[in-house]
Design a protein around this motif. Structure first.
Motif, short mmCIF file in Angstrom:
data_model
loop_
_atom_site.label_atom_id
_atom_site.label_comp_id
_atom_site.label_asym_id
_atom_site.label_seq_id
_atom_site.Cartn_x
_atom_site.Cartn_y
_atom_site.Cartn_z
N SER A 275 0.36 12.86 24.92
CA SER A 275 1.01 11.92 24.45
C SER A 275 0.87 10.49 24.80
O SER A 275 0.61 10.70 25.89
N ILE A 276 0.77 10.06 24.27
CA ILE A 276 0.12 8.11 24.68
C ILE A 276 0.40 7.36 23.30
O ILE A 276 0.98 8.22 21.83
N VAL A 277 1.51 6.48 23.56
CA VAL A 277 1.68 5.39 22.38
C VAL A 277 0.70 4.27 22.10
O VAL A 277 -0.09 4.71 22.78
N GLU A 278 1.20 3.77 21.24
CA GLU A 278 -0.09 3.40 20.42
C GLU A 278 -0.65 2.53 20.28
O GLU A 278 -1.58 1.65 20.27
N THR A 279 0.37 1.18 21.73
CA THR A 279 -0.59 0.41 21.90
C THR A 279 -1.24 0.45 23.01
O THR A 279 -1.56 -0.60 24.12
N GLU A 310 -14.65 12.68 15.16
CA GLU A 310 -13.43 12.51 15.55
C GLU A 310 -13.31 11.89 16.88
O GLU A 310 -12.80 10.58 17.22
N GLY A 311 -13.03 12.46 17.56
CA GLY A 311 -12.61 12.69 19.35
C GLY A 311 -13.99 11.29 19.92
O GLY A 311 -14.04 11.43 20.39
N VAL A 312 -15.24 11.46 19.30
CA VAL A 312 -16.37 10.99 20.11
C VAL A 312 -15.72 9.52 19.80
O VAL A 312 -16.04 8.87 20.97
N GLU A 313 -15.59 8.89 18.68
CA GLU A 313 -15.12 7.99 17.85
C GLU A 313 -13.73 7.37 18.89
O GLU A 313 -14.00 6.31 19.18
N LYS A 332 -11.11 3.90 21.69
CA LYS A 332 -10.22 2.90 20.51
C LYS A 332 -9.21 2.07 20.44
O LYS A 332 -7.90 3.67 21.16
N PRO A 333 -8.20 1.42 19.72
CA PRO A 333 -7.36 1.17 19.96
C PRO A 333 -5.79 2.10 18.63
O PRO A 333 -7.09 2.37 17.75
N LEU A 334 -6.00 3.18 19.38
CA LEU A 334 -4.77 3.77 18.66
C LEU A 334 -3.33 2.86 17.61
O LEU A 334 -2.67 1.81 17.53
N SER A 372 -1.23 13.27 20.92
CA SER A 372 0.51 12.96 19.99
C SER A 372 0.33 10.74 20.02
O SER A 372 0.89 10.65 21.39
N VAL A 373 0.41 10.25 18.86
CA VAL A 373 0.07 8.77 19.16
C VAL A 373 1.79 8.94 18.87
O VAL A 373 2.75 8.70 17.59
#
Length: 805
Positions: A275-279, A310-313, A332-334, A372-373
């Motif tokens: 999991s990681i925050v969207e920022t 999708e993962g490559v992008e 890329k930004p989430l 997970s975002v």
């Protein structure tokens, strides 16, 4: 059984020696020993041939004899021995008398000690035959050798151990691993005692050894390092060619099974979750996964890659070279509001694949990574991201320049408020509506002053001002025609007195601070006040320049040396603006080639004869000279003001300036304090005064002439010095109280001027009496610097005359 065989060997050797001994006795006349006498010896000559003397065969002694009696070795015998005991046999050399003993009568030699062939293979001795009565040599001394007969008493030994070899796993049967060699100390030239053969005692299931060469080879093809990575193999070496009764030795060989890339990478799990925050910024590591590989070394080196589109992008996978882990990072930004969960397929594959084992399967594996975002409160986002706006420079204050829009990306969608970062617009040229984001002008714009403005717009949540976004906005000021064209420079031209009509005098160009989108277009004409001009004409060249030509024949400097030609310049608008400039035309004298010789204006002549660069250099030099002169004057004035006293009545200044009179080269006591003190020794003066009375000088003598005849420091006893004494004391007290200046004695300013000075002393101290008749009118002719001093003395004389009258 071994002991029985050993006894059997000893019996055979003794029997062999006995047979040799009997043969030597039977053939003693047929064989000559190795130690015959010299051919020239007369005692040995008989019938002209060499007489045979010593008779024996090769001597042998068996090593490691264990019997109780001395071991018979052999017999030395001389053919001159008749058996009557008259000859005495002796031996000398290696072991004689200790290891080997000889019977003096019979010549029988016996060994008394156990011999070891591995320590010494033969002994060299010398034999002598002497007459027992006379001790005379009957035979020349002869050398013989006793060889130590080898028996199989040394086992093979592996001297180069311990042995460590290696073989790659899955090697085919018969692959050579290494070679071992055993050494046997027995005699390799006699029998089979040193003939060694090799065999495997332990580990024969996996390895074999060549019986003759000792080369160890693989016995199976399925050696697997991952199952067993080393083997301990025992190799035996046996002498006597492996026959029964041979001796043997053994050694342990360690065989290491080296790795080959025969195992593919395998992920321990088929799915990982992170999991990681969207920022999270781009490049942030989300997590690590690792594929296991049973191989070792470089065979475990692997690379990772993302397999799904999708993962490559969205994500990037790199390999940690130290831990061989896959590091998953954000590419890329989430955005939680767009997508909450991302599924990534990560594949691991070996970097170095052995083509021999490709048939074992694919050397790669895959796993699924779910990311997970996490939602966070984000600042507003500007939409669209355009950062350029334009506005006319004549726009009224409050005119709308443009509108910026920002939205809260969170699900709650909070209202947004706008502001301008005043550090980027300190002059408040623009304002913004806090609710709508409309940017309006706050002051009058001028493109010629600033054509671009860069401001920063802030967008923040209405209820949480800490969530702020910034957007850089560039505002371009569009030009309007609000500046008239002007002549590029204050033009000055020259025309020769003998100029002809139509001659080009000057080409004129203009400048305009405006920048119309369609470009500049200027129109030239003479100003209305020059319509009656018949001397010059103006031609518009249609390329934003104009040319001035002469319109008549000849000019006369005496009649008019300068003409002012007004020129009207109009731009293309809209609206069209104009200005009038003046061209100054000077009439000059020229030579026959038309080169200007002289004009009435010196400045113009200089400018005509010098290039612009030289003119600028000349002006700079003149300016530097002026600055230097001003600086010198300022320093002089500052120095002069520093030396000037605080009080205009400070007579010390005047006296200091008069010190320059001096006494010439002979004046060496100008600052001698002893002379200064003697000036005021009034008691001495009074005691020695004899030249100032009326009896000596008489009323007819001139006091002024007497002043030059006497030393300058001789003073009249009647002179009152109280005025000067009080003044000097006051100045001394002032100097003592002022701590900012060094103390000095004011008396030094009145020091002895010297007797050779052509000018008499100016001080009143040298006057003869208070009623001196000295005339100071000559001070008026010394110039303005002595004017004040002359006024003082002349004024005092006038007062005295008035009192007397």
């Amino acid at each position: 059984m071994a002991k029985g065989l050993q006894g059997f060997s000893w019996s055979m050797l003794l029997l062999f020696c006995a047979i040799q001994e009997l043969g030597s006795w039977a053939m003693h006349t047929a064989v000559e020993g190795p130690g015959l006498g010299e051919p020239g010896d007369p005692a040995l000559l008989a019938g002209g041939r060499v007489k045979r003397g010593w008779v024996w065969n090769q001597f042998f002694v068996v090593e490691e004899y264990t019997g109780t009696e001395p071991l018979y070795v052999g017999k030395i015998h001389s053919d001159s021995d008749e058996g009557d005991g008259s000859i005495k046999y002796t031996i000398s050399g290696e072991g004689a008398g200790t290891i080997f003993l000889i019977d003096e009568i019979t010549g029988d030699i016996h060994a008394t000690e156990r011999l070891d062939r591995e320590q010494k293979t033969f002994y060299t001795l010398r034999a002598q035959a002497r007459d027992r009565q006379t001790d005379q040599l009957l035979e020349p001394e002869s050398e013989f050798i006793i060889k130590v007969q080898d028996i199989n008493d040394s086992e093979p030994r592996f001297l180069e151990g311990p042995y460590i070899g290696s073989v790659a796993e899955l090697s085919p049967v018969g692959t050579s691993v290494m070679q071992v060699m055993a050494s046997d100390a027995d005699d390799p030239t006699y029998g089979s005692s040193a003939r060694v053969v090799y065999s495997v005692l332990e580990g024969e299931q996996h390895f074999t050894v060549d019986s003759k060469t000792g080369v160890i080879r693989t016995a199976v093809a399925d050696l697997d390092r991952e199952t067993q990575d080393r083997y301990e193999v025992v190799i035996r070496a046996t002498d006597m060619a492996g026959q029964l009764g041979g001796l043997s030795g053994s050694t342990t060989v360690t065989i290491v099974v080296t790795d080959v890339n025969d195992n593919p990478p395998r992920f321990p799990q088929k799915m990982y979750q992170f999991s990681i925050v969207e920022t999270a910024p781009v490049g942030t590591a989300i997590g690590r996964v690792k594929a296991e590989d049973s191989d070792v070394g470089e065979n475990t080196d692997m690379t990772y890659q993302v397999k799904d589109e999708e993962g490559v992008e969205m994500f990037k996978v790199t390999t940690d070279s130290n831990t061989q882990e896959a590091v998953i990072t954000v590419q890329k930004p989430l955005d939680y509001e767009s997508k909450k969960v991302h599924t990534v397929v990560v594949e691991a594959l070996n970097k170095f694949v052995d083509p021999r084992f490709v048939d074992l399967g694919t050397f790669r594996d895959q796993t699924i990574v779910r990311v997970s975002v996490l939602d966070v409160d984000e600042p507003p986002e500007f939409r669209p991201p355009s950062n350029l706006m334009e506005v006319q420079e004549d726009a009224h204050v409050g005119s709308v320049v443009g509108v910026v829009t920002a939205l809260d990306p969170d699900t709650a969608n909070h209202p947004v408020r706008y502001a301008i970062d005043r550090s980027t617009d300190a002059e408040r040229i623009f304002d913004i509506d806090a609710k709508t984001g409309a940017i309006v002008t706050g002051k009058v714009l001028d493109r010629e002053t600033a054509g671009w403005h860069n401001i920063t717009v802030l967008a923040m949540e209405a209820d949480n001002h800490s969530q702020v976004s910034r957007a850089s906005l560039r505002i371009r000021i569009l030009d309007v025609n609000d500046n008239p064209p002007e002549l590029a420079t204050p033009y000055e031209a020259a025309v020769c007195e003998d100029a002809k009509p139509g001659q080009l005098i000057q080409t004129i160009s203009v400048v305009d601070r405006d920048e119309p989108q369609s470009g500049h277009r200027f129109y030239f004409t003479l100003a209305p006040e020059a319509t009656n001009n018949h001397h010059f004409s103006l031609l518009d060249i249609q390329d934003n320049t104009a040319a001035v030509h002469t319109q008549r024949v000849g000019f006369n400097r005496q009649e008019q040396d300068v003409y002012l030609l007004p020129i009207l310049v109009v731009d293309s608008g809209p609206p069209a603006l104009s200005s009038t400039g003046t061209l100054t035309i000077r009439v000059c004298g020229c030579d026959s080639n038309g080169a200007i010789q002289s004009c009435n204006s010196t400045a113009y002549v200089v400018s005509a004869t010098l290039s612009p660069g030289a003119l600028i250099a000349l002006l700079v030099c003149v300016l530097i000279l002026v600055v230097l002169v001003l600086l010198i004057l300022t320093l002089k004035r500052h120095h002069k003001s520093h030396l000037t006293s605080e009080d205009d009545e400070d007579m010390r200044d005047n006296v200091i300036k008069y010190n320059d009179e001096g006494g010439g080269e002979q004046d060496t006591e100008a600052y001698d304090m002893s002379a200064l003190r003697s000036l005021y020794d009034f008691s001495e003066i009074k005691a020695g005064d004899g030249g100032g009375g009326p009896g000596e000088g008489g009323p007819g003598r001139n006091p002024a002439s007497e002043l030059h005849a006497l030393p300058q420091w001789v003073q009249s006893p009647d002179l009152d010095f109280s005025v000067f004494r009080d003044y000097i004391c006051r100045k001394v007290e002032q100097a003592d109280e002022d701590l900012s200046v060094p103390p000095y004695d004011s008396f030094q300013t009145y020091a002895f001027e010297g007797s050779d000075s052509p000018v008499p002393s100016l001080s009143s101290i040298n006057t003869w009496s208070s009623s001196s008749e000295q005339d100071f009118s000559y001070l008026g002719g010394w110039g303005p610097r002595f004017r004040q001093l002359a006024a003082l003395y002349v004024g005092r004389r006038g007062d005295e005359d008035g009192e007397e009258s």
